[in-house]
Design an enzyme around this catalytic site. Structure first.
Site, PDB file in Angstrom:
ATOM      1  N   ASP A  12       1.030  -1.167  -0.084  1.00 17.85           N
ATOM      2  CA  ASP A  12       0.131  -0.068   0.041  1.00 17.85           C
ATOM      3  C   ASP A  12       1.246   1.087  -0.299  1.00 17.85           C
ATOM      4  O   ASP A  12       2.012   1.326   0.919  1.00 17.85           O
ATOM      5  CB  ASP A  12      -0.851   0.282   1.651  1.00 17.85           C
ATOM      6  CG  ASP A  12      -1.527   1.115   1.297  1.00 17.85           C
ATOM      7  OD1 ASP A  12      -2.385   1.583   0.450  1.00 17.85           O
ATOM      8  OD2 ASP A  12      -1.297   1.705   2.386  1.00 17.85           O
ATOM      9  N   ASP A  14      -0.196   4.884   1.108  1.00 11.81           N
ATOM     10  CA  ASP A  14      -0.347   5.918   1.658  1.00 11.81           C
ATOM     11  C   ASP A  14      -0.380   5.439   3.244  1.00 11.81           C
ATOM     12  O   ASP A  14      -0.873   4.479   3.180  1.00 11.81           O
ATOM     13  CB  ASP A  14      -1.617   6.877   0.789  1.00 11.81           C
ATOM     14  CG  ASP A  14      -1.585   7.274   0.166  1.00 11.81           C
ATOM     15  OD1 ASP A  14      -1.067   8.229  -0.614  1.00 11.81           O
ATOM     16  OD2 ASP A  14      -2.306   7.087  -1.230  1.00 11.81           O
ATOM     17  N   GLU A  21      -0.631  10.907   4.373  1.00 10.25           N
ATOM     18  CA  GLU A  21      -2.415  11.416   5.367  1.00 10.25           C
ATOM     19  C   GLU A  21      -2.042  12.880   5.464  1.00 10.25           C
ATOM     20  O   GLU A  21      -2.905  13.220   5.476  1.00 10.25           O
ATOM     21  CB  GLU A  21      -1.876  10.402   6.115  1.00 10.25           C
ATOM     22  CG  GLU A  21      -2.677   8.798   5.888  1.00 10.25           C
ATOM     23  CD  GLU A  21      -3.800   8.658   4.886  1.00 10.25           C
ATOM     24  OE1 GLU A  21      -4.440   9.738   4.907  1.00 10.25           O
ATOM     25  OE2 GLU A  21      -3.815   7.710   4.422  1.00 10.25           O
ATOM     26  N   SER A 113      -2.871   1.031  -4.667  1.00 14.28           N
ATOM     27  CA  SER A 113      -3.022   2.186  -4.074  1.00 14.28           C
ATOM     28  C   SER A 113      -4.622   2.601  -3.616  1.00 14.28           C
ATOM     29  O   SER A 113      -4.986   2.497  -5.601  1.00 14.28           O
ATOM     30  CB  SER A 113      -2.159   3.608  -4.163  1.00 14.28           C
ATOM     31  OG  SER A 113      -2.697   4.348  -3.063  1.00 14.28           O
ATOM     32  N   ASP A 171      -1.403  -0.303   6.204  1.00 16.54           N
ATOM     33  CA  ASP A 171      -1.612   0.441   7.518  1.00 16.54           C
ATOM     34  C   ASP A 171      -3.224   0.187   7.818  1.00 16.54           C
ATOM     35  O   ASP A 171      -3.507   0.632   8.890  1.00 16.54           O
ATOM     36  CB  ASP A 171      -1.067   2.043   7.235  1.00 16.54           C
ATOM     37  CG  ASP A 171      -1.686   2.913   6.356  1.00 16.54           C
ATOM     38  OD1 ASP A 171      -2.914   3.644   6.558  1.00 16.54           O
ATOM     39  OD2 ASP A 171      -2.496   2.354   4.421  1.00 16.54           O
TER      40      ASP A 171
END
Length: 232
Positions: A12, A14, A21, A113, A171
């Site tokens: 991933d 971001d 973020e 993503s 995340d």
């Protein structure tokens, strides 16, 4: 020593590979302020961590009664975001170290993503990671964003590997759920450590509950070595 088998690793972007973020938060805050909706906070933004920009904006559009078409909101948010991203998008140092370890072993790498293709390209170019990630998938290119498995399955297809041979780094709970739905193993590094008890995180093969503060390239690499041996 190379990873056993044909394991590929899908990152991933971001909040996992790069700390983008804050830029997404600021882009959304500017969008809402321009439309007469002040007071968008970091806590508000955290509700949307892990889902695509388009889906985030659809939820904000509904919540705040925004009259503009979704595509217009998306274009404006992407303009704000790209301005911010080009100015500063830091790579997490231990994540960069892991990328270099894997690249040195010749492990196939990809990005999957919720960001737009243009945003992915800009970040990879600006951070010097473009040569490491020649394969990437945006949620804009598939039918459904996370927690659906589409972006991860497409990443595996483009890499030419089986989903079962992929390990995902994520995340956020929607991304971990998407990896599980895709039949992929997962290393979870919660962007918001307080969310580590969400049920989706329990499906991760390795959960680093402290997030980036706990993550090290060596811990992840050693787990990948063991995981690859177990699946070969």
């Amino acid at each position: 020593m190379a990873l056993p088998g044909t394991t590929a690793v899908v990152f991933d972007l971001d909040g996992t590979l790069v700390d983008s973020e804050p830029n997404y938060f600021e882009a959304a805050r500017r969008l809402l302020t321009d439309r007469g909706v002040p007071g968008f906070t970091w806590a508000d933004h955290q509700r949307y961590v892990g889902i695509s920009t388009r889906e985030t904006l659809a939820l904000l559009q509904e919540r705040h009664g925004l009259d503009s078409p979704l595509d217009e909101l998306l274009a404006e948010t992407n303009r704000h975001y790209m301005e911010l991203a080009r100015a500063s998008t830091p790579v997490y140092p231990e994540m960069r170290a892991l990328v270099e370890l894997l690249a040195g072993d010749g492990v196939p790498l990809a990005i999957a993503s919720g960001s737009s293709p243009g945003a992915i390209e800009a970040i990879l170019s600006g951070t010097g990671l473009a040569s490491r990630f020649t394969t990437y998938v945006s949620a804009d290119e598939v039918a459904h964003g996370k927690p659906a498995p589409d972006v991860f399955l497409e990443a595996a297809r483009r890499l030419g590997v089986s989903p079962a041979d992929c390990v995902v780094l994520e995340d956020a709970a929607p991304g971990v759920a998407a990896a599980h739905a895709a039949g992929m193993r997962c290393i979870a590094v919660p962007y918001v450590p307080a969310q580590a008890d969400e049920p989706a995180f329990a499906t991760a093969g390795l959960l680093l509950r402290g997030g980036q503060a706990e993550f090290t390239a060596r811990t992840a690499y050693d787990w990948l070595m063991g995981s690859a041996r177990a699946s070969s």
